[in-house]
Design an enzyme around this catalytic site. Structure first.
Site, short mmCIF file in Angstrom:
data_model
loop_
_atom_site.label_atom_id
_atom_site.label_comp_id
_atom_site.label_asym_id
_atom_site.label_seq_id
_atom_site.Cartn_x
_atom_site.Cartn_y
_atom_site.Cartn_z
N HIS A 15 0.86 -1.20 0.00
CA HIS A 15 0.00 0.00 0.00
C HIS A 15 0.89 1.24 0.00
O HIS A 15 1.31 1.72 1.05
CB HIS A 15 -0.93 0.00 1.22
CG HIS A 15 -1.98 1.07 1.16
ND1 HIS A 15 -3.33 0.79 1.06
CD2 HIS A 15 -1.89 2.42 1.13
CE1 HIS A 15 -4.01 1.92 1.00
NE2 HIS A 15 -3.15 2.93 1.05
N ARG A 70 2.77 17.91 -13.79
CA ARG A 70 2.05 18.46 -14.94
C ARG A 70 2.35 17.80 -16.27
O ARG A 70 1.61 17.99 -17.23
CB ARG A 70 2.35 19.96 -15.05
CG ARG A 70 1.87 20.74 -13.86
CD ARG A 70 2.17 22.21 -13.97
NE ARG A 70 1.85 22.88 -12.72
CZ ARG A 70 2.11 24.16 -12.47
NH1 ARG A 70 2.70 24.91 -13.40
NH2 ARG A 70 1.79 24.68 -11.30
N ASP A 134 -5.53 3.94 -8.83
CA ASP A 134 -6.53 4.48 -7.90
C ASP A 134 -7.61 5.15 -8.75
O ASP A 134 -7.33 6.13 -9.45
CB ASP A 134 -5.82 5.49 -6.98
CG ASP A 134 -6.78 6.24 -6.08
OD1 ASP A 134 -7.98 5.90 -6.07
OD2 ASP A 134 -6.31 7.18 -5.38
N GLY A 167 -9.01 8.74 -1.89
CA GLY A 167 -9.73 10.02 -1.84
C GLY A 167 -10.54 10.14 -0.56
O GLY A 167 -10.19 9.53 0.45
N HIS A 194 -9.67 1.60 -0.40
CA HIS A 194 -9.46 2.25 0.89
C HIS A 194 -10.79 2.20 1.65
O HIS A 194 -11.80 2.69 1.13
CB HIS A 194 -9.06 3.71 0.69
CG HIS A 194 -7.66 3.90 0.19
ND1 HIS A 194 -7.22 3.38 -0.99
CD2 HIS A 194 -6.62 4.56 0.74
CE1 HIS A 194 -5.94 3.71 -1.15
NE2 HIS A 194 -5.55 4.42 -0.12
N GLU A 197 -10.79 3.73 7.17
CA GLU A 197 -9.73 4.68 7.52
C GLU A 197 -10.40 5.98 7.99
O GLU A 197 -10.55 6.21 9.18
CB GLU A 197 -8.81 4.93 6.30
CG GLU A 197 -7.68 5.92 6.57
CD GLU A 197 -7.01 6.40 5.28
OE1 GLU A 197 -7.60 6.31 4.20
OE2 GLU A 197 -5.88 6.93 5.39
N ASP A 275 1.98 3.89 3.01
CA ASP A 275 0.95 4.77 2.44
C ASP A 275 1.58 5.92 1.63
O ASP A 275 1.67 5.84 0.42
CB ASP A 275 0.04 5.29 3.56
CG ASP A 275 -1.37 5.62 3.07
OD1 ASP A 275 -1.68 5.34 1.90
OD2 ASP A 275 -2.16 6.14 3.87
ZN LIG Z 1 -3.67 5.00 0.80
#
Ligand SMILES: [Zn+2]
Length: 337
Positions: A15, A70, A134, A167, A194, A197, A275
């Site tokens: 993770h 960017r 993600d 998110g 996720h 949490e 993380d």
């Molecule tokens: Zn995470």
């Protein structure tokens, strides 16, 4: 076991947000390349900028950082820097996520970002990192479907093995993402999310029942619901636990009261990760050592658990397991260890 044993040990991380693991020097140079921020005049100010009060403030700091990623070149540089950093820490295998939809405003496609990251990783000899995309909660399920469409076209070339959703968990429960997860599973991608949490047990239940996840990102708040904890133990669903992250975002107050001890005591399948180490000022070596001291589970066993919960195939897992077993066997044989 000496602290050095953990530093030198071959480690596995499941993770890890690639953008949250960009080493400070690399991040500083990327920010400068795009004109910098007058409010962040030097590296100390950058460190302060990446500090925050709680989960919502962390998302704010993350959003500031993503504003400077960017171009595909930024992602190539970031991929190479993260790969070199993991190798240097003895992380022999990682499953790292990228959050491509956070960069739509810069006109970059998911494909460009993923290929650039892969090019960067592959430029570092010996680095072994699979990618997870993600699908990001905040822009909603429709955007997640579009991101998945792009992923399906490049998964093999970019080494993408699965999806997650990160998110703002507290504002965006898993349920509406059931359709996109079904498509990802049908396409052969692995599934994590996720959950547990920033939100409580209902979020974990929904990730299991609505999304059909194979692993839970965090999941630490599962201890608030005895039935859920029993379910996780019975079905041996791996949890991607990131102790220091939880403390820094205010999910728990300190390591002593972290649910990892309760999870392990109950028989839950715990793996340990960092993380966003650049934001949380942590590293896998220390996380493993701290959890081992707290729970009595050895660094060897914690690493073995991560290998078994990884999305490598059986033969690849066995190869990795041999490397890890050999190391800890030799370390255990050392006098004074
Ligand atoms: Zn995470």
């Amino acid at each position: 076991m000496s602290p050095n044993a953990y530093r030198l040990a071959p480690k596995v991380e499941l993770h890890l947000h690639l953008e949250g693991a960009i080493p400070l020097d690399t991040l500083w140079s990327i920010v400068q390349r795009h004109g910098g921020d007058p409010g962040v005049p030097d590296r100390d100010a950058l460190v302060a900028k990446l500090a925050y009060r709680d989960f919502a403030h962390f998302i704010e700091a993350w959003t500031w950082m993503t504003g400077f990623l960017r171009t595909p070149e930024d992602f190539r540089v970031a991929g190479a820097a993260v790969a070199a950093s993991l190798l240097e820490q003895g992380i022999v295998y990682a499953e790292a996520s990228i959050s491509p939809s956070d960069y739509a405003a810069h006109g970059m496609s998911v494909e460009e970002i993923a290929v650039a990251v892969r090019t960067g990783i592959d430029s570092v000899p010996g680095a072994r990192i699979s990618l997870i995309v993600d699908l990001v909660r905040d822009p909603g399920p429709e955007r997640a479907h579009a991101t998945l469409d792009s992923v399906l076209g490049i998964a093999d070339d970019a080494g993408i093995v699965g999806v997650t959703i990160g998110g703002s968990e507290q504002d965006h429960p898993p349920g509406p993402f059931a359709g996109v997860y079904r498509r990802a599973r049908d396409a052969g991608l692995h599934l994590s999310a996720h959950a547990g949490e920033a939100a409580g047990p209902s979020s974990v239940w929904s990730a299991i029942r609505d999304l059909g996840v194979e692993r839970i990102g965090h999941g630490v708040r599962s201890v608030e619901d005895p039935q859920l904890l029993a379910y996780l133990v019975e079905h041996q669903i791996p949890l991607e636990v990131c102790p220091t992250s939880n403390i820094r975002t205010g999910v728990v107050s300190d390591l002593e009261s972290h649910p990892v001890r309760q999870l392990i005591a109950a028989g839950a399948r715990v793996t340990i990760s960092t993380d966003d180490p650049t934001f949380f000022h942590c590293n896998l070596t220390d996380e493993l050592r701290l959890v081992s001291e707290l729970t009595g589970v050895s660094g060897h066993d914690l690493t073995t658990a991560a290998i078994a919960a990884s999305w490598l195939d059986t033969r690849q897992q066995a190869d990795l397991r041999r490397i890890v077993d050999d190391y800890w066997q030799a370390a255990d044989d050392l006098p004074g260890s």
